[in-house]
Design a protein around this motif. Structure first.
Motif, PDB file in Angstrom:
ATOM      1  N   ASP B 259      29.791  38.566  18.242  1.00 46.13           N
ATOM      2  CA  ASP B 259      28.634  38.195  19.578  1.00 46.13           C
ATOM      3  C   ASP B 259      27.235  39.034  20.524  1.00 46.13           C
ATOM      4  OD1 ASP B 259      30.422  36.111  19.823  1.00 46.13           O
ATOM      5  OD2 ASP B 259      31.749  36.646  21.206  1.00 46.13           O
ATOM      6  N   ARG B 276      19.339  39.368  17.521  1.00 42.25           N
ATOM      7  CA  ARG B 276      20.222  38.355  17.513  1.00 42.25           C
ATOM      8  C   ARG B 276      20.495  37.324  17.200  1.00 42.25           C
ATOM      9  NH1 ARG B 276      24.285  38.104  22.502  1.00 42.25           N
ATOM     10  NH2 ARG B 276      22.578  39.584  23.725  1.00 42.25           N
ATOM     11  N   PRO B 277      19.284  36.787  16.282  1.00 39.13           N
ATOM     12  CA  PRO B 277      19.798  35.370  15.829  1.00 39.13           C
ATOM     13  C   PRO B 277      19.521  35.044  14.791  1.00 39.13           C
ATOM     14  CG  PRO B 277      17.215  35.388  17.385  1.00 39.13           C
ATOM     15  CD  PRO B 277      18.320  36.590  17.213  1.00 39.13           C
ATOM     16  N   ALA B 278      19.326  36.050  13.889  1.00 41.99           N
ATOM     17  CA  ALA B 278      19.057  36.505  12.182  1.00 41.99           C
ATOM     18  C   ALA B 278      20.738  36.604  12.187  1.00 41.99           C
ATOM     19  CB  ALA B 278      18.286  37.758  12.368  1.00 41.99           C
ATOM     20  N   ILE B 280      23.637  36.612  13.892  1.00 38.93           N
ATOM     21  CA  ILE B 280      24.538  35.421  14.475  1.00 38.93           C
ATOM     22  C   ILE B 280      24.404  34.493  13.572  1.00 38.93           C
ATOM     23  CG2 ILE B 280      25.336  34.026  16.007  1.00 38.93           C
ATOM     24  CD1 ILE B 280      24.430  35.495  18.363  1.00 38.93           C
ATOM     25  N   SER B 281      22.689  33.844  12.690  1.00 40.26           N
ATOM     26  CA  SER B 281      22.675  32.719  11.775  1.00 40.26           C
ATOM     27  C   SER B 281      23.730  33.325  10.872  1.00 40.26           C
ATOM     28  CB  SER B 281      21.186  32.369  11.497  1.00 40.26           C
ATOM     29  OG  SER B 281      21.011  33.477  10.742  1.00 40.26           O
ATOM     30  N   ARG B 282      23.295  34.400  10.148  1.00 40.86           N
ATOM     31  CA  ARG B 282      23.764  35.305   9.324  1.00 40.86           C
ATOM     32  C   ARG B 282      25.285  35.013   9.013  1.00 40.86           C
ATOM     33  NH1 ARG B 282      19.517  39.039   6.140  1.00 40.86           N
ATOM     34  NH2 ARG B 282      18.040  38.565   7.715  1.00 40.86           N
ATOM     35  N   LYS B 283      25.673  35.143  10.427  1.00 41.15           N
ATOM     36  CA  LYS B 283      27.774  35.606  10.343  1.00 41.15           C
ATOM     37  C   LYS B 283      28.091  36.963   9.768  1.00 41.15           C
ATOM     38  CE  LYS B 283      29.266  30.694  10.012  1.00 41.15           C
ATOM     39  NZ  LYS B 283      27.895  29.989   9.503  1.00 41.15           N
ATOM     40  N   GLY B 369      16.390  40.941  10.333  1.00 44.59           N
ATOM     41  CA  GLY B 369      15.218  40.455  11.973  1.00 44.59           C
ATOM     42  C   GLY B 369      14.441  40.694  11.954  1.00 44.59           C
TER      43      GLY B 369
END
Ligand SMILES: Nc1ncnc2c1ncn2[C@@H]1O[C@H](COP(=O)(O)OP(=O)(O)O)[C@@H](O)[C@H]1O
Ligand SMILES: [Mg+2]
Lengths: 307, 382
Positions: B259, B276-278, B280-283, B369
């Motif tokens: 998270d 953060r987006p990178a 999270i999007s790559r799990k 990122g």
């Protein structure tokens, strides 16, 4: 300064003095050896050169003054032998150094079979001079059984009797064969100590192969070349075995050099006095070369120490 | 002055031995090297010893043939051109001065080979000697010079020629530290003045950062990143570059991500919009977190971004105090202000701004990122 240090010698000074003593002590065996083996025979030679001393005329012994030298200088064979000596030295020097340098440049490159080729090229150096003479006389130069005669016949040519017709050339060929490996070895070592980056810098500076050789390689080899020339001169001055086993100084006096002349004077004319006088001549000649060599080496050592 | 272009250049020293089974593609000393310089650019190649810097230089000079690709100078393929026709001057690490020539003769050598008139040669040599402050040494032999003076002569020999390209292979590494800093500045000044395209090799990242307009970071024969000094520092492309550039080196922590927060034994750090987006999007779960020592500061134990550890080593350098802490299994270096009192064995809490964090992929070790916005690629400009 001196007085002060004498009353209270510094540790450094006593150290230096005991160092000097140790140095002398360690050098003593070599110096004594040299004295016995070099100076004594030299002194005896000088002594006999002023004596009338012929083994088959024992009744005429005694002081001869400069008589031996006068006879020597009046003997055309002596002058001829002197000329022959210089011819042998000069010709052999030119050929061994040029050939040695060419081979050294070749062996400084990498190619298949270099190790074997290098060993073979160096091999003649390890053959004794007497054996060299015999090999060339009986197996190569011989007009009937020699390799050269066989090759000539294969080509439909008349075999050449080398030792009879080209005696001086034959002697120079033999000496060259024997001593080119020496020049090769020393010059090759010199080439291998040439830093690669100097050659590369010259290449980038726009040097052609010849300019690289002329401006970088030759100056680098300068000292090594000098040593080769000097050492070989002294060796060539004393060439004897190759002549003794092949031409015997002949035909006539065509290949009689100074050592051979001295040999003949002692063992064929049994005249120790004149032979000694001739030997003094040889010593003077050898010394001219030796002094140049020693000066050069000492100069280099000093330059090295100063660096 | 020239534009130098390297296209897919590779060097395999074992080529020719390949038939005997001794060489293969993986043994390339330099592999897939691509670079286009600007006209008059100062490019620094940097990397650890044995990474192929010298090999690359020697291929540009023509002292080694590239086994693949092409090298172009002003658009002309010179791969098959011998070194003497490439009009490139090289300054060697060992200086490679000609020992039997005087300083003046050393500098005049290339012009003499070109059969330039003596007066012209003298003008050029005097001019170069003036620039480098070695007029009083012109009659000396190289062995009568100090290391710094030899260095200048080596530079002089290169600039006398007025070449298209300068190559310098670790030219300062034989000088003492003080002289090195002086010469560094002087070479940069010289380059500004002559404005000749220059390749400069060093294994010293400080030298690279201070001198290069653009820096090529290499490792194992491969380019890791080509960028300006500041971009290398702020946006390292992978973990190797991040660790190589900067002194003391970046700290790397193995972290678990959940998270938008990365954490591990003794630390927890929250990610900002850049990462953060990178992530999270790559799990992603496992990541490497990189933090430069100079971005760490003391804080209280309740900070959102915190790293806690005990002090192992304290180096008081005056201007700064460098401390090493044990944080869980990791060792973390922090550069704190010089007046900070720190004792061995203290337990400290450090903090770091989220926008100073670097994240790297666990496997590929590539940066995640954050990316350099302005890629100053010469290829794009040309
Ligand atoms: N002449 C050569 N023959 C074989 N391998 C070489 C040669 N020169 C360099 N190498 C190898 O190529 C790699 C790169 O070397 P180099 O370019 O000298 O590295 P650097 O200059 O970055 O320290 C090294 O692994 C080195 O061992
Ligand atoms: Mg190198």
């Amino acid at each position: 300064m001196k007085a002060i240090s004498r009353t209270a010698p510094s540790a450094e000074e006593t150290g230096a003095r005991s160092f000097a003593r140790t140095t002398r002590l360690l050098m003593a065996p070599a110096v004594i050896f040299l004295l016995i083996w070099m100076l004594v025979p030299l002194a005896m030679t000088i002594y006999y050169s002023f004596q009338q001393y012929n083994l088959i005329m024992p009744m005429y012994n005694g002081f001869a003054g400069l008589n031996n030298f006068a006879i020597l200088l009046g003997d055309p064979t002596f002058w001829k032998s002197l000329a022959n000596t210089l011819i042998i030295v000069a010709a052999s020097l030119v050929v061994t150094v040029c050939l040695g340098l060419a081979l050294a440049l070749l062996f400084n490159r990498t190619f298949v079979g270099r190790g074997v080729a290098r060993t073979l090229a160096v091999a003649p150096f390890f053959v004794m001079p007497v054996v060299t003479g015999l090999i060339w006389k009986n197996m190569l130069f011989h007009p009937v059984f020699g390799l050269f005669a066989w090759m000539a016949r294969q080509l439909g040519l008349e075999p050449v009797d080398w030792l009879a017709h080209y005696p001086m050339l034959s002697v120079v060929i033999m000496i060259t064969w024997e001593w080119t490996p020496f020049a090769l070895l020393v010059l090759l070592t010199g080439l291998q100590s040439l830093p690669e980056d100097q050659v590369e810098a010259a290449k980038l500076d726009g040097a052609s192969a010849w300019q690289e050789f002329r401006h970088i390689v030759i100056p680098h080899l300068g000292q090594v070349l000098y040593v080769v020339v000097m050492l070989e001169s002294i060796f060539f001055l004393t060439s004897f075995a190759e002549i003794y086993t092949t031409t015997g100084g002949g035909p006539g006096t065509a290949t009689t050099n100074l050592p051979y002349y001295i040999f003949q004077t002692v063992f064929q004319q049994n005249d120790i006095g004149i032979a000694s006088a001739a030997a003094i001549g040889a010593v003077i000649l050898a010394n001219i070369f030796a002094i140049m060599l020693i000066r050069f080496i000492a100069g280099n050592l000093n330059a090295g120490a100063a660096r | 002055m020239a534009i130098v272009e390297l296209k897919n250049v590779a060097k395999n020293y074992a080529q020719g031995l390949v038939a005997k089974g001794k060489g293969d593609k993986s043994s390339n000393a330099v592999d897939n090297f691509n670079l286009v310089t600007r006209d008059g650019e100062f490019v620094v190649l940097v990397g650890p010893s044995g990474c192929g810097k010298s090999t690359t230089m020697r291929m540009i000079a023509g002292l080694e043939r590239n086994t693949e690709g092409a090298i172009l100078i002003d658009g002309k393929d010179v791969s098959q051109v011998p070194p003497k026709e490439r009009d490139i001057a090289m300054v060697f690490q060992s200086y490679a001065l000609y020992p039997h020539m005087t300083v003046a003769e050393n500098m005049a050598f290339s012009l003499k080979l070109k059969k330039r008139p003596a007066a012209e040669i003298k003008t050029h040599v005097d001019e170069a000697a003036q620039t480098l402050g070695i007029q009083h040494l012109l009659d000396r032999k190289p062995r009568e010079l100090s290391g710094g003076q030899r260095q200048r002569v080596a530079l002089g020999r290169a600039i006398v020629r007025d070449p298209q390209v300068f190559l310098m292979d670790e030219p300062l590494s034989n000088l003492d530290a003080k002289l090195r800093v002086d010469m560094r500045a002087e070479i940069v000044k010289l380059h500004k003045r002559l404005n000749v395209t220059t390749f400069y090799v060093t294994h010293d990242q400080v030298e690279a950062m201070t001198m290069g307009e653009r820096i090529v970071v290499m490792k194992d024969g491969k380019i890791q990143q080509i960028d300006t000094p500041i971009n290398l520092y702020e946006f390292p492309a992978n973990r190797f570059v991040a660790g190589f550039i900067g002194n003391p080196s970046m700290n790397f922590l193995r972290a678990k991500h959940a998270d938008g927060v990365v954490s591990g034994d003794g630390y927890q750090l929250s990610l900002d919009g850049g990462h953060r987006p990178a992530v999270i999007s790559r799990k992603m779960v496992d990541v490497w977190v990189g933090i430069r020592p100079e971005h760490l500061r003391l804080s209280d134990a309740t900070a959102t971004n915190r790293i806690q550890g005990t002090v192992d080593v304290v180096e008081t350098l005056g201007a700064v105090t460098v401390v090493q802490l044990s944080v869980g299994e990791h060792s973390v270096t922090a550069q704190l202000p010089g007046h900070q009192k720190v004792e061995l064995g203290d337990t400290l809490t450090l903090s770091c701004d989220s926008d100073k964090l670097h994240l790297f992929d666990d496997e590929s070790e590539l940066a995640i990122g954050r990316e350099s916005t302005a890629q100053p690629s010469a290829a794009a400009e040309v």
